[in-house]
Design an enzyme around this catalytic site. Sequence first.
Site, short mmCIF file in Angstrom:
data_model
loop_
_atom_site.label_atom_id
_atom_site.label_comp_id
_atom_site.label_asym_id
_atom_site.label_seq_id
_atom_site.Cartn_x
_atom_site.Cartn_y
_atom_site.Cartn_z
NE ARG A 66 4.94 -3.09 4.29
CZ ARG A 66 3.86 -2.74 4.95
NH1 ARG A 66 3.00 -3.66 5.33
NH2 ARG A 66 3.65 -1.49 5.29
CG ASP B 242 -9.40 -1.62 5.99
OD1 ASP B 242 -8.60 -0.74 6.39
OD2 ASP B 242 -9.12 -2.83 5.97
CD GLU B 243 -5.52 -0.90 3.41
OE1 GLU B 243 -5.00 0.20 3.17
OE2 GLU B 243 -4.92 -1.84 3.96
CE LYS C 286 -4.71 -0.97 7.15
NZ LYS C 286 -5.85 -1.87 7.04
CB THR C 287 -6.78 -4.72 11.13
OG1 THR C 287 -6.13 -4.50 9.88
CG2 THR C 287 -7.86 -5.76 10.97
CD GLN D 172 1.05 1.57 4.60
OE1 GLN D 172 1.29 0.42 4.23
NE2 GLN D 172 0.54 1.84 5.78
#
Length: 871
Positions: A683, A254-255, A66-67, A337
């Site tokens: 993770r 973002d997020e 995504k980044t 998330q």
Amino acid sequence: MIRMTEPSKITSQNVPDHQPAAGGIAARARASVGPKYLSGLNPEQREAVETLDGPVLVLAGAGTGKTRVLTTRIAHILSQGRARPAEILSVTFTNKAAREMKHRLGQMLGHAVEGMPWLGTFHSIGGRILRTHAELAQLKSNFTVLDTDDQVRLLKQLLQAENIDDKRWPARMLAGLIDGWKNRGLMPSQVPSGEAAMFGNGKGGKLYASYQERLKILNAADFGDLLLEDIRIFREHPDILRQYQQRFKFILVDEYQDTNVAQYLWLRLLSQAPSSPSFASPRLRGEADAQSAAGEGDSPSTALVETPPHPDPLPASGAREQTPPTKNICCVGDDDQSIYGWRGAEVDNILRFDHDFPGAKVIRLERNYRSTGHILAAASHLIAHNEGRLGKTLRTEDQDGEKVTVTGSWDSEEEARGIGEEIEQIQRKGEKLNEIAILVRASYQMREFEDRFVTLGLPYRVIGGPRFYERAEIRDALAYLRVINSPADDLAFERIVNVPKRGLGDATVQMLHDHARKRRIPLFEAARAVVETDELKPKARGSLREVVAQFDRWRAQREVTAHTDLAQIVLDESGYTEMWQKDRSADAAGRLENLKELVRSMEEFENLQGFLEHISLVMDRDSGADEDAVSLMTLHSAKGLEFDNVFLPGWEEGLFPSQRTLDEQGRAGLEEERRLGHVGLTRARRRAMIYFATNRRIHGTWSTTIPSRFLDELPAANVEITESKGGSAWGGTGGYGASRFDDMEAFGSTYSTPGWQRAQANRNRGGGRNGGGGGGVRSGGFEEEAATLSSSSSSGPDFGSFSSRRRGPLTIEGELVAKSTGTTSEFSLSDRVFHQKFGYGRVTKIDGNKLTIAFDKAGEKKVVDSFVQRA
């Protein structure tokens, strides 16, 4: 001569429109001549980058890049000339993320990114807007932003002015309430009356208003104001809002799943296209029409008639309400998330995106570049049990890899031992410790692992907070114990002489220092001398005298009281436990749990001196930033990180999912806990290892726990059940393997009594602790008949209930079954002794090798002398 027709002159009659097929020759050829920053993107990522017009929601699962999508999208906007750098608003949650985006953009475009003043965090950009229009918020452009400590000090002044007891109504609690109201976009006049009445005997709303007024006088703002005041300015001054709407041609977020209500409202206002007066700005449910009072030049009056779960709730009928036109906004996030609901994040913000921005395009990034197939399948199957989600399934083109393992342990100590041994095995294979992480649900779980790693000599680092023994509450408690152990420990005494508050400020401490230097004595002895003089004011003298008396009393109790009991007495009598019980801040409950864990950790040591020596070894570990070390952190701190090997201990009901979360938030809390499990699993790149313990110390007492419901929500095809390497196996006799308590040598003692020698002989004949030689020999090598000597009681501070068929005798209660051996005991009447189960006591009667002992807490018991030792 052949004449060519210009492409633009070709008629379209009966000729269908053509677009290159995805993955076809034409599409791949076109991609090859595109900008270099687009190379390497998969089709979904490229679609997210190139869809520039209108609202776009990019649902980016864990590890899907995504980044990269976000930064490449900005590069694409700039390279296509769609906007100048100053016309792009890009908001993130951390300064680190903002710096990383700028760095990546510089790499993509071949030069450092200049002139992007609107790339930053919500609060940094909100603060910049507020400073530009400070006068509209009754501030000056050089206003100060207060931190939490400054807020609490200011609120204490207001509480004193209102004659409110700050012990019953702590200023820190009020600061938390105000922060929560601001996160929901509520000005003082908008706070529901029911919520305002929850603090200070109904004065919560008045205190909030007074606080805001005081901030204006001080030319100050807190972090909540950086967005809240912006929202008010935008609503009250449409011309200013229009300026920013016209300035920002593209907005990127973002997020998005972690935004709170205030951030949502701020974005909604800015993301509208410069609108006509017919469109109202987004507001909270129950808020009065902002235009109603505008005719008289006053600020729009608002009144909240009920607490909304979300601003602008979805229409019940399903029909869409009129929505102002929106501009080019792209929000990147993952509803699976969203794990920060406890600090105000609203998962509904992302779930309702298509309602807030009609016609929005939703692009799902589901190809994971991080984890193996089995890990992704387990994580996807787990999160699929949530109802409140938009839905996506992570996949990988990588190999399936190793299955997710689930391991049961007898207790938390064995869990830590097993994980420690597993880490050593991984290290022996040549893998780096930096690629190993332990993710816990609660911070107090870390203590067991920290102690184990010190024992093994394994380097470790705690991420997202201090190590267990470095936490403020632990250091305070240790300071009390250090002064008891060594009255000359000036550093420890100075730390806690006024903790909790006793009216012994800096002036008193300075006087003690001066007195101590002149007489060359420790601070504690200086305090003893000063309280006998008139140098201090009566109130301070009385408080200091009480401190000295308390330490004298505790030091005397040390000789006759178990060090674990003494620690609890000290924390209670000093008022330190009560201080945190009255503190209603969000982290107070966690601090109390840490204090209980500290007392529990002392049980493993013979006395206070041994425990403090162990702590000095733990604290002496100095881990460098570049050291190869295991990472230890909470699940909340792990978001955004990735490791080859991830251990997930403590998957038990009550701990994970957290019982407190379930009690306070119900199903919504359960779904957030499940999202937390999804984050933990994703993770891991190569291995994910889940652990649970059958017995765990909760609130100071051993409890039998139930494996987490989340374990049954994992897919069987992707999970493997394994045995603990910490000393026992799940699934042995009676559903349990041999416990560490089966091995009597775990207590480090050997005895010369006939019973003990017979037991050792049986153990040797049995071929090991599990009694593999048969012949009625059970765990620990004891004959089954001998098991009748074991304790039938499961109460008290023992290690849980164990079947007599699984261990040998530890104690004898009530009438003795064994006969006296005729030997004379080495103990005498009134001897002070210690017993592993009953603690400390004094011998009151002797019959051969049988002792009657009056225990301090367990009362009078009869035991064989070989099971006690001198205290």
